[in-house]
Design a protein around this motif. Structure first.
Motif, PDB file in Angstrom:
ATOM      1  N   ARG A  72      52.883  37.877  40.070  1.00  0.00           N
ATOM      2  CA  ARG A  72      53.591  37.484  41.293  1.00  0.00           C
ATOM      3  C   ARG A  72      53.598  38.628  42.307  1.00  0.00           C
ATOM      4  O   ARG A  72      53.401  38.420  43.503  1.00  0.00           O
ATOM      5  CB  ARG A  72      55.020  37.043  40.975  1.00  0.00           C
ATOM      6  CG  ARG A  72      55.122  35.612  40.471  1.00  0.00           C
ATOM      7  CD  ARG A  72      56.557  35.100  40.512  1.00  0.00           C
ATOM      8  NE  ARG A  72      57.457  35.903  39.693  1.00  0.00           N
ATOM      9  CZ  ARG A  72      57.644  35.723  38.390  1.00  0.00           C
ATOM     10  NH1 ARG A  72      56.987  34.780  37.750  1.00  0.00           N
ATOM     11  NH2 ARG A  72      58.486  36.494  37.723  1.00  0.00           N
ATOM     12  N   SER A  73      53.835  39.834  41.831  1.00  0.00           N
ATOM     13  CA  SER A  73      53.853  40.997  42.714  1.00  0.00           C
ATOM     14  C   SER A  73      52.486  41.198  43.373  1.00  0.00           C
ATOM     15  O   SER A  73      52.391  41.441  44.581  1.00  0.00           O
ATOM     16  CB  SER A  73      54.250  42.242  41.919  1.00  0.00           C
ATOM     17  OG  SER A  73      54.176  43.385  42.731  1.00  0.00           O
ATOM     18  N   GLN A  76      51.637  38.657  46.190  1.00  0.00           N
ATOM     19  CA  GLN A  76      52.308  38.820  47.481  1.00  0.00           C
ATOM     20  C   GLN A  76      51.464  39.597  48.487  1.00  0.00           C
ATOM     21  O   GLN A  76      51.771  39.626  49.668  1.00  0.00           O
ATOM     22  CB  GLN A  76      53.658  39.522  47.290  1.00  0.00           C
ATOM     23  CG  GLN A  76      54.667  38.717  46.508  1.00  0.00           C
ATOM     24  CD  GLN A  76      54.902  37.347  47.102  1.00  0.00           C
ATOM     25  OE1 GLN A  76      55.211  37.204  48.278  1.00  0.00           O
ATOM     26  NE2 GLN A  76      54.726  36.308  46.298  1.00  0.00           N
ATOM     27  N   LYS A  77      50.394  40.210  48.044  1.00  0.00           N
ATOM     28  CA  LYS A  77      49.547  41.004  48.934  1.00  0.00           C
ATOM     29  C   LYS A  77      48.663  40.142  49.830  1.00  0.00           C
ATOM     30  O   LYS A  77      48.206  40.586  50.876  1.00  0.00           O
ATOM     31  CB  LYS A  77      48.689  41.984  48.124  1.00  0.00           C
ATOM     32  CG  LYS A  77      49.518  43.028  47.387  1.00  0.00           C
ATOM     33  CD  LYS A  77      48.653  43.972  46.579  1.00  0.00           C
ATOM     34  CE  LYS A  77      49.478  44.967  45.794  1.00  0.00           C
ATOM     35  NZ  LYS A  77      50.242  45.888  46.622  1.00  0.00           N
ATOM     36  N   LYS A  79      48.609  35.999  51.243  1.00  0.00           N
ATOM     37  CA  LYS A  79      49.265  34.691  51.241  1.00  0.00           C
ATOM     38  C   LYS A  79      48.399  33.671  51.968  1.00  0.00           C
ATOM     39  O   LYS A  79      47.965  33.902  53.092  1.00  0.00           O
ATOM     40  CB  LYS A  79      50.632  34.788  51.918  1.00  0.00           C
ATOM     41  CG  LYS A  79      51.605  35.673  51.145  1.00  0.00           C
ATOM     42  CD  LYS A  79      52.982  35.648  51.773  1.00  0.00           C
ATOM     43  CE  LYS A  79      53.930  36.515  50.948  1.00  0.00           C
ATOM     44  NZ  LYS A  79      55.281  36.508  51.479  1.00  0.00           N
ATOM     45  N   THR A  81      48.393  29.711  53.235  1.00  0.00           N
ATOM     46  CA  THR A  81      49.255  28.542  53.469  1.00  0.00           C
ATOM     47  C   THR A  81      48.463  27.461  54.210  1.00  0.00           C
ATOM     48  O   THR A  81      47.580  27.761  55.009  1.00  0.00           O
ATOM     49  CB  THR A  81      50.510  28.899  54.294  1.00  0.00           C
ATOM     50  OG1 THR A  81      50.106  29.508  55.524  1.00  0.00           O
ATOM     51  CG2 THR A  81      51.413  29.856  53.547  1.00  0.00           C
ATOM     52  N   ASP A  97      47.030  38.791  55.015  1.00  0.00           N
ATOM     53  CA  ASP A  97      46.988  39.883  54.049  1.00  0.00           C
ATOM     54  C   ASP A  97      47.864  41.030  54.536  1.00  0.00           C
ATOM     55  O   ASP A  97      48.168  41.137  55.721  1.00  0.00           O
ATOM     56  CB  ASP A  97      45.549  40.359  53.796  1.00  0.00           C
ATOM     57  CG  ASP A  97      44.942  41.122  54.964  1.00  0.00           C
ATOM     58  OD1 ASP A  97      45.434  42.227  55.301  1.00  0.00           O
ATOM     59  OD2 ASP A  97      43.955  40.637  55.537  1.00  0.00           O
TER      60      ASP A  97
END
Length: 201
Positions: A72-73, A76-77, A79, A81, A97
């Motif tokens: 997950r960490s 996050q770098k 995304k 959508t 990014d």
């Protein structure tokens, strides 16, 4: 690109899915570029896989060996959508990014260029040919691109679109991007408003 005849280069890929994946690949490259800079290029990584292992602590066996929290960490770098557009046929696809980012004056020779050699000698990055991401312009009514380099407060941005040209003079149109007085528009803001990295929508 800096050529008026750029339609063929941009439209060489007829597959919208592959074109969109190139945007994600470029975002991952931006993360690796940031890691390369923060590690002073050490160790000398000969592939993106080596770079991910050395700089992002991804096990050689792959992401499955990371814990859920670690995955997950890492996720996050970059995304990705997809949002509703103005009709059922339109969607808004966005890749954001939080990588190295670009100065406004670097963007015409990097993210807005065609067939440049920016990544040709960077074995730690996946990109090579300098045109993959631009294939998304072919399937986009408009494309918005903004970037802020790490440690800088300037955000360069532009809009890319297809433009018809006078059919009496030209056989086809071309792709153009917004400039003001031959330079990209720029905003000055801090990391809270627009964190370092690049957004392509």
């Amino acid at each position: 690109g800096d050529k008026i005849n750029n339609k063929g280069i941009i439209e060489v890929s007829g597959d919208p899915g592959r074109a969109l994946v190139e945007r994600v690949t470029n975002a991952v490259d931006a993360i690796l570029e940031l890691e390369h800079d923060s590690h002073n290029g050490q160790p000398d990584c000969k592939s993106p896989r080596e770079a991910a292992t050395a700089w992002l602590n991804v096990p050689r066996e792959g992401l499955s060996k990371l814990s859920s929290a670690e995955r997950r960490s890492l996720a996050q770098k970059v995304k990705v959508t997809i949002q509703k557009g103005r009709t059922r046929q339109y969607r808004i696809f966005q890749v954001r990014d939080f990588g190295a980012g670009l100065l406004p004056e670097e963007m015409p020779k990097t993210i807005l260029s065609l067939n440049e050699s920016n990544k040709l000698q960077k074995h730690y990055l996946a990109g090579t040919y300098g045109q993959g991401g631009s294939a998304t312009f072919n399937v986009s009514h408009l494309s918005f691109i903004a970037s802020r380099k790490t440690g800088q407060n300037k955000v360069g941005f532009t809009i890319v679109k297809y433009q018809e040209l006078d059919p009496e003079k030209y056989k086809t149109g071309n792709y153009v991007y917004l400039t003001i007085n031959d330079a990209l528009p720029v905003l000055e803001t801090d990391d809270k408003v627009f964190p370092a990295g690049t957004l392509v929508r």
